[in-house]
Scaffold this motif. Structure first.
Motif, mmCIF file in Angstrom:
data_model
loop_
_atom_site.group_PDB
_atom_site.id
_atom_site.type_symbol
_atom_site.label_atom_id
_atom_site.label_comp_id
_atom_site.label_asym_id
_atom_site.label_seq_id
_atom_site.Cartn_x
_atom_site.Cartn_y
_atom_site.Cartn_z
ATOM 1 N N ALA A 375 0.899 -1.198 0.160
ATOM 2 C CA ALA A 375 0.079 0.010 -0.026
ATOM 3 C C ALA A 375 0.779 1.212 0.025
ATOM 4 C CB ALA A 375 -0.867 -0.026 1.357
ATOM 5 N N VAL A 376 1.703 1.284 0.907
ATOM 6 C CA VAL A 376 3.013 2.421 0.902
ATOM 7 C C VAL A 376 3.490 2.569 -0.566
ATOM 8 C CG1 VAL A 376 4.963 3.107 1.733
ATOM 9 C CG2 VAL A 376 3.376 2.247 3.190
ATOM 10 N N GLY A 377 4.063 1.291 -0.982
ATOM 11 C CA GLY A 377 4.424 1.625 -2.460
ATOM 12 C C GLY A 377 3.430 2.223 -3.515
ATOM 13 N N ALA A 378 2.166 1.702 -3.230
ATOM 14 C CA ALA A 378 1.220 2.399 -4.153
ATOM 15 C C ALA A 378 0.854 3.850 -3.743
ATOM 16 C CB ALA A 378 0.294 1.386 -4.134
ATOM 17 N N ARG A 379 1.371 4.423 -2.676
ATOM 18 C CA ARG A 379 1.166 5.619 -2.023
ATOM 19 C C ARG A 379 -0.287 5.562 -1.672
ATOM 20 N NH1 ARG A 379 4.352 9.802 -6.150
ATOM 21 N NH2 ARG A 379 6.492 8.743 -5.775
ATOM 22 N N LYS A 380 -0.854 4.574 -1.043
ATOM 23 C CA LYS A 380 -2.298 4.694 -0.379
ATOM 24 C C LYS A 380 -2.157 4.309 1.059
ATOM 25 C CE LYS A 380 -4.493 4.901 -4.300
ATOM 26 N NZ LYS A 380 -5.623 5.863 -4.853
ATOM 27 N N GLU A 381 -2.936 5.028 1.634
ATOM 28 C CA GLU A 381 -3.334 5.136 3.063
ATOM 29 C C GLU A 381 -4.244 4.287 3.452
ATOM 30 O OE1 GLU A 381 -3.058 8.807 4.950
ATOM 31 O OE2 GLU A 381 -0.996 9.342 4.210
ATOM 32 N N LEU A 382 -4.214 3.047 3.477
ATOM 33 C CA LEU A 382 -5.225 2.178 3.656
ATOM 34 C C LEU A 382 -5.666 1.831 4.986
ATOM 35 C CD1 LEU A 382 -4.705 -0.836 1.277
ATOM 36 C CD2 LEU A 382 -6.247 1.351 0.673
ATOM 37 N N THR A 383 -6.945 1.828 5.299
ATOM 38 C CA THR A 383 -7.682 1.685 6.957
ATOM 39 C C THR A 383 -8.080 0.376 6.824
ATOM 40 O OG1 THR A 383 -8.057 4.134 7.161
ATOM 41 C CG2 THR A 383 -9.093 2.722 8.559
#
Length: 590
Positions: A375-383
């Motif tokens: 998720a970090v690699g895709a620049r997404k802050e997932l909850t």
């Protein structure tokens, strides 16, 4: 012209190995060889007799064959056959008359012979189980992720012995997994495996007879696994002069076949026998006990695979998500960890499958870290809004990671199955060493069956069988789909199925046909041995299969042919428990 040399040769063809011994007129060994034949008995035979020719030259030979697979060679090449226990007893009679007990451990059999003054030897062999044999040791080494040599080295440095069931692999593997989970040293587990082998052999074969010295140990495992011999010596309380482990321990039945007197032999020049091997290399074919092919041709196979894609689970790329909420499902099994992350639309965002190696907490932690890193690699802050866990380690993982929902495996697998077939009537889940069958009626689970005492038909069984024939499980599956005349191998223990395989190999069966036959066997084992069905209509018309074993498309197709029903499966059958747990978390809310 000088007279030609003459040698008596004993050939021992076992379930996994081929042994040859040549002796001179005094019965002394002048040549010996021990190798695995990987089910290519004809090729291995040619190789070993070429070695004999290179070392002994063109000589006259007097040949006799023994071993569990030797009868086929006896029939094909007209070589007199000698039963292997009788052959082993012949070595003791002629070379070691002081012996009172012989213990022989082979690849898939174990033998004990009790010798007494003025009476015939009492000969005993294992019957329905491979526990206490080389195959059992191989399985335990594989479970620990090491080679047998390493298992031996570890056992040499043990300090404690723990109880391990020594019969079917299902029980022994469960015991070892429990020891691993308790962080018991691998050195002690290795020694406990050898202790279990000793216990199985002595309790199942001695049965009231005293194991009196001197004791003669023979067979490949004794020859190449010193720790095994030490375990027997310790258990039997033997002193240094109470036993013998011969330098020829690996080839004793072959030696006995060479030594045997007053028996008819095949007398032939060595060069002529090698010519016969070349002539017979054209495999003859005899289609007895065969089943229908899984697919008529490659086109039918391709069309079938394309049709099954309608049941595949929809996936989504994390990088393309607009909603940052997700749900995680974990299936913490006895040997593996599976993790699936889904979005609000029940699409799969992340898949994870890893072996526990005795540490399920680390396996789960590594999986969650991997998801976060993606998720970090895709620049997404997932909850992570919700999470659920099922499986063997449910309570442990739930407590360690603060997971809100725990659910039994049955519900997890049912939830996943309903996702791609709301009318599911029967779910068959086959894992590495267990099997679950779930019957559904009117949307409610009304019956659950599991295998109890036999691993025949599970993933580890298929994988081990494939490896014994020199193939990976994936290759073995594809070979099955192109088999023209699948072999009817039955649905019994590996020991007996191996006997059937040897029969078909000598009839010219291909590996493809054996692999296809094994797929049928897995299905028949489930339907008729575990479920004890008399009518497959009890499964209903909406059958769903899950578990890593169902990546073997041949097994899925065999189930269809055996039941006459369409069978549904996803593109990630081994992750269905985790997917079901994720679905449950989503539907329950935060």
């Amino acid at each position: 012209m000088s007279p030609r040399n003459n040698y008596k040769i004993g050939l021992d063809v076992g379930s996994t190995t081929m042994k040859l011994v040549a002796v001179d007129e005094h019965g002394d060994i002048v040549f010996s060889d021990y190798n695995r034949h990987h089910a290519d008995v004809t090729g291995a035979l040619k190789t070993v007799f070429d070695k004999v020719s290179q070392q002994l030259g063109d000589c006259d030979i007097e040949l006799m064959v023994t071993g569990s697979a030797g009868m086929g060679l006896s029939e094909r090449y007209e070589i007199p056959f000698l039963q292997e226990v009788v052959a082993a007893a012949e070595v003791v009679s002629q070379k070691y008359p002081e012996i009172r007990t012989l213990i022989d451990i082979g690849g898939e059999d174990a033998k004990m012979i009790f010798f007494g003054d003025r009476k015939a030897p009492d000969m005993r062999m294992n019957g329905s189980c491979a526990g206490g044999t080389g195959a059992f040791i191989d399985q335990m080494a594989t479970l620990l992720g090491i080679e047998v040599d390493e298992l031996n080295r570890l056992a040499e440095h043990s300090t404690n012995i723990y109880p391990i069931a020594s019969r079917c692999g299902v029980f022994s593997k469960t015991d070892i997994q429990n020891l691993l989970a308790r962080n018991v040293a691998k050195e002690d587990i290795a020694a406990s495996v050898f202790h279990a082998v000793c216990l199985q052999t002595i309790t199942s074969l001695a049965r009231g007879c005293d194991v009196n010295p001197k004791v003669f140990f023979c067979g490949g495992p004794f020859a190449y696994i010193p720790a095994l011999g030490k375990a027997y010596i310790k258990m039997l309380g033997l002193k240094d002069d109470d036993y013998i482990i011969s330098e020829n321990a690996a080839v004793i039945p072959a030696w006995g076949s060479a030594l045997c007197k007053n028996r008819e032999r095949l007398v032939i020049p060595l060069s002529r026998f090698i010519e016969k091997l070349d002539e017979q290399k054209k495999i003859y074919f005899k289609a007895t006990d065969r089943l229908s092919s899984l697919f008529k041709n490659e086109e039918e196979f391709s069309e079938w695979k394309k049709n099954k894609e309608q049941y595949f689970i929809e996936s989504a790329d994390v990088s393309g998500m607009t909603d940052h909420e997700c749900y995680i499902g974990i299936d913490s099994g006895s040997t593996t960890t599976k993790i699936v992350a889904i979005d609000n639309r029940e699409r799969v965002l992340f898949r994870y499958y890893a072996k526990n190696h005795g540490n399920p907490i680390k396996a789960v932690g590594d999986g969650i870290d991997q998801f976060r890193n993606e998720a970090v690699g895709a620049r997404k802050e997932l909850t992570i809004v919700g999470s659920g866990v099922t499986g063997y380690g449910e309570d442990l993982i739930k407590a360690c990671f603060g997971i809100k929902y725990g659910l039994v495996e049955t519900i997890a697998h049912y939830s996943a199955a309903r996702k791609y077939d709301p009318e599911v009537s029967f779910i068959l889940d086959i894992g590495g060493q267990d099997m679950k069958a779930i019957f559904v009626e009117d949307g409610t689970i009304n019956r659950l069956e599991i295998n109890e005492a036999c691993s025949s038909g599970c993933g580890s069984f298929i994988e081990g069988f494939a490896e014994s024939l020199g193939h990976t499980a994936a290759d073995f599956s594809l070979l099955a789909c192109s088999g023209r005349y699948p072999c009817d191998l039955g649905s019994r223990c590996t020991v007996f199925m191996n006997s059937k395989v040897k029969q078909f190999l000598r009839e010219g069966a291909s590996i493809n046909d054996i692999s296809a036959g094994l797929a049928y066997s897995v299905v028949k084992n489930c339907l008729y041995k575990v479920l004890k069905l008399t009518n497959t209509d009890l499964l209903g018309d909406h059958i769903v299969v899950q578990g890593g074993t169902m990546r073997n498309l041949a097994v899925v197709r065999a189930l269809e042919l055996e039941t006459g029903k369409n069978v549904r499966f996803s593109d990630m059958p081994e992750l269905m428990g985790a997917y079901g747990a994720a679905l449950y978390a989503l539907r329950q809310g935060a």
